[in-house]
Design an enzyme around this catalytic site. Structure first.
Site, mmCIF file in Angstrom:
data_model
loop_
_atom_site.group_PDB
_atom_site.id
_atom_site.type_symbol
_atom_site.label_atom_id
_atom_site.label_comp_id
_atom_site.label_asym_id
_atom_site.label_seq_id
_atom_site.Cartn_x
_atom_site.Cartn_y
_atom_site.Cartn_z
ATOM 1 N N ASP A 16 0.821 -1.195 0.076
ATOM 2 C CA ASP A 16 0.064 -0.018 0.043
ATOM 3 C C ASP A 16 0.912 1.161 0.048
ATOM 4 O O ASP A 16 1.785 1.102 0.742
ATOM 5 C CB ASP A 16 -0.795 -0.017 1.298
ATOM 6 C CG ASP A 16 -1.819 0.955 1.230
ATOM 7 O OD1 ASP A 16 -2.771 1.314 0.484
ATOM 8 O OD2 ASP A 16 -1.799 1.951 2.219
ATOM 9 N N GLU A 72 14.345 -15.433 0.608
ATOM 10 C CA GLU A 72 14.566 -16.530 1.504
ATOM 11 C C GLU A 72 13.882 -17.626 1.239
ATOM 12 O O GLU A 72 13.772 -18.967 1.931
ATOM 13 C CB GLU A 72 14.478 -16.148 2.962
ATOM 14 C CG GLU A 72 15.502 -15.007 3.300
ATOM 15 C CD GLU A 72 14.976 -14.203 4.863
ATOM 16 O OE1 GLU A 72 15.714 -13.460 5.394
ATOM 17 O OE2 GLU A 72 13.870 -14.714 5.498
#
Length: 556
Positions: A217, A266
């Site tokens: 956002d 990751e």
């Protein structure tokens, strides 16, 4: 968790694909308005779970969930009180896990909204900041300043909030805090390492629960240049140099996203992200870089008229930008912040902008000018079929597959959007595109839930409902289903070739002989040779009428 499917598995019946997002069809769910399972008038996770078969049949690749976090709803859930929990009115973490598992089992990936610019004023950190006082580490997580004047009673600057009114609010001990949006949404201080580390933790929290990606956002607002002397609003408004604005689209924001990219990587496959960044077109690729978020919303078609020339320029420019950045572009016509495109296209352009006309139309309660509802829906269907034929990813907003219009005549007493209350007579807010979906022809909320709907639905919603359109030849729902199924079959590499022709017709081909042709004019035009696969409207006489798109497979 009641399901025996592990939500942490990216999908249960599709191979891991790190590039799945490049040409995905993503369906935005505004959770409070999608489906209500417990009958309290507010949509919930259990409601989403109940509609997974509907989403699977629709043929989407992913859902994007607008905020479902604990919130006082000062801004429709974008005032987040806890980034690592579910609002009790919407569900529980166990239900979230069950929802992810159900969607993954249906081959649908999950993207969630992250709101990093500001928290709710109910967030524990902001409550600690108020209690701790000036100069404390707790206040350093937000943007607090002393006021001006001999007693500090004047705000640090005369900046205006995006929702109207002053962007600074004074607290009892005399300091002021910054909120670019509602006063219930205090801005974080992204120079603070504690803030950065907490968001890394949030990204890992949801990634560990199986979330495939994030929509960021107001991604262009985090980094701010706040020196000892703050500029006035007039001085800010006069800034035109890219990257020089003290509050928006600063170059330093990309340091944050480079750090987030390390977190995304990751995981296997890497988590994806898409930036909501209302920035000039040349600035957009930085948000979409492989070293940053990876993709950014392209709102250019959303702001365009139903006009062949505008569409062609926008498409060509954005495909070139995406090729230069190494990302894929995004296409979107509607979302939870704008007038639905079936209504925008029903209005005449004003000063070259149907988007502006839509906002003015709302101020009249939907009476001036008179909307041509049938033409608006016809254009919306044609535009969407064109968009689904383009390279890149398509973002769809819940209800557009039903052809839902904007609801303009919501009574003032039932409105919820803070922009309505903070901008009287100027902006009625975004409630009209957030009205709960109709699932059945009848009932107190047309099947949304047994306890009614939190925003009023018009009577016309019954005949636009899923029940009314399911299996109905020519319905907008069936058009979307057919288009999404064909798109998955036909989609190829991220290129197209323009076919020259009339100025009011857009015609391009994809490498596998797939023709996409849209007639923006009024006179019917001949179709290319080949098999007609799908059209947004019937083809009387075998030619393409105005405000219609056709997909044709070239004859071999």
């Amino acid at each position: 968790m009641t399901s025996d499917i592990d939500p942490r598995q990216p999908l249960t019946h599709q191979p891991l694909d790190p590039t799945w997002w490049r040409q995905a069809a993503v369906y935005q769910i505004y959770p409070r308005s999608f489906a209500d399972a417990n009958g309290d008038g507010i949509g919930d996770l259990r409601g989403i779970i109940s509609r997974v078969p509907y989403l699977e049949r629709l043929g989407i690749d992913a859902v994007w969930l607008s905020p479902f976090y604990p919130s006082a709803l000062a801004d429709g859930g974008y005032d987040v009180a806890d980034y690592r929990d579910v609002d009790p009115r919407i569900g529980t973490l166990d239900e979230f896990d069950e929802m992810v598992a159900a969607l993954h089992a249906a081959g649908i990936r999950v993207i969630v909204d992250i709101v990093p610019n500001h928290s709710s004023d109910q967030h524990v950190w902001f409550q600690e900041a108020l209690a701790a006082g000036p100069g404390s580490p707790e206040r350093a997580r937000y943007v607090f300043r002393d006021g001006l004047g001999p007693d500090g009673s004047q705000p640090p600057a005369d900046w205006e909030s995006m929702f109207g009114g002053l962007a600074w609010t004074r607290v009892p001990d005399g300091q002021w805090y910054l909120h670019l949006f509602a006063k219930e949404q205090p801005d974080f201080n992204w120079d603070n390492e504690e803030v950065r580390e907490d968001f890394r933790r949030t990204l890992r929290f949801w990634s560990d629960r199986g979330v495939d990606g994030f929509r960021i956002d107001v991604a262009h607002a985090l980094a701010k240049e706040l020196g000892d002397s703050l500029p006035t609003q007039a001085e800010i408004d006069a800034i035109t140099e890219p990257g020089a604005h003290p509050l928006w689209d600063r170059d330093e924001v990309h340091e944050v996203y480079a750090d987030w990219r390390k977190v995304f990587d990751e995981y296997t496959p890497p988590r994806i992200a898409v930036a909501e960044a209302w920035v000039t077109t040349p600035r957009r690729p930085r948000y979409a870089s492989a070293e940053g978020l990876g993709q950014a919303f392209n709102f250019d078609l959303l702001e365009a008229d139903f006009d062949a020339g505008q569409f062609r320029t926008i498409i060509a420019d954005n495909l070139a930008l995406s090729a230069a950045s190494g990302s894929s572009t995004t296409w979107v016509f509607s979302n939870h912040d704008v007038v639905r495109h079936a209504t925008r296209y029903a209005l005449p352009a004003r000063n070259g902008s149907t988007a502006k006309q839509g906002r003015d139309w709302l101020l009249s309660g939907g009476t001036e000018p008179v909307a041509d509802v049938a033409l608006g829906l016809r254009r919306a269907r044609a535009a969407t079929l064109l968009m689904l034929g383009l390279p890149g990813s398509a973002y769809l907003y819940q209800g557009e597959e039903l052809g839902l219009p904007e609801v303009a005549d919501i009574p003032a007493a039932e409105r919820q959007d803070p922009t309505f209350f903070r901008s009287p007579g100027v902006d009625v807010g975004r409630d009209g595109c957030r009205v709960p979906l109709p699932w059945t022809r009848e009932g107190t909320s047309f099947g949304f839930g047994d306890g009614g709907a939190h925003l009023p639905q018009p009577r016309t919603f019954g005949e636009l409902s899923v029940q009314a359109q399911d299996g109905a030849p020519g319905s907008t729902l069936e058009l979307y289903r057919a288009a999404l199924a064909l798109r998955r079959e036909l989609q190829t590499d991220e290129t197209l070739e323009w076919v020259p022709g009339r100025a009011d017709v857009l015609h391009f081909t994809r490498p596998n002989g797939w023709h996409v042709m849209t007639n923006f004019g009024t006179d019917a035009v001949p179709l290319p040779d080949g098999e007609v696969l799908l059209t947004s409207e019937p083809l009387p006489g075998g030619v393409l009428p105005g405000a219609t798109t056709a997909w044709v497979r070239a004859a071999v």
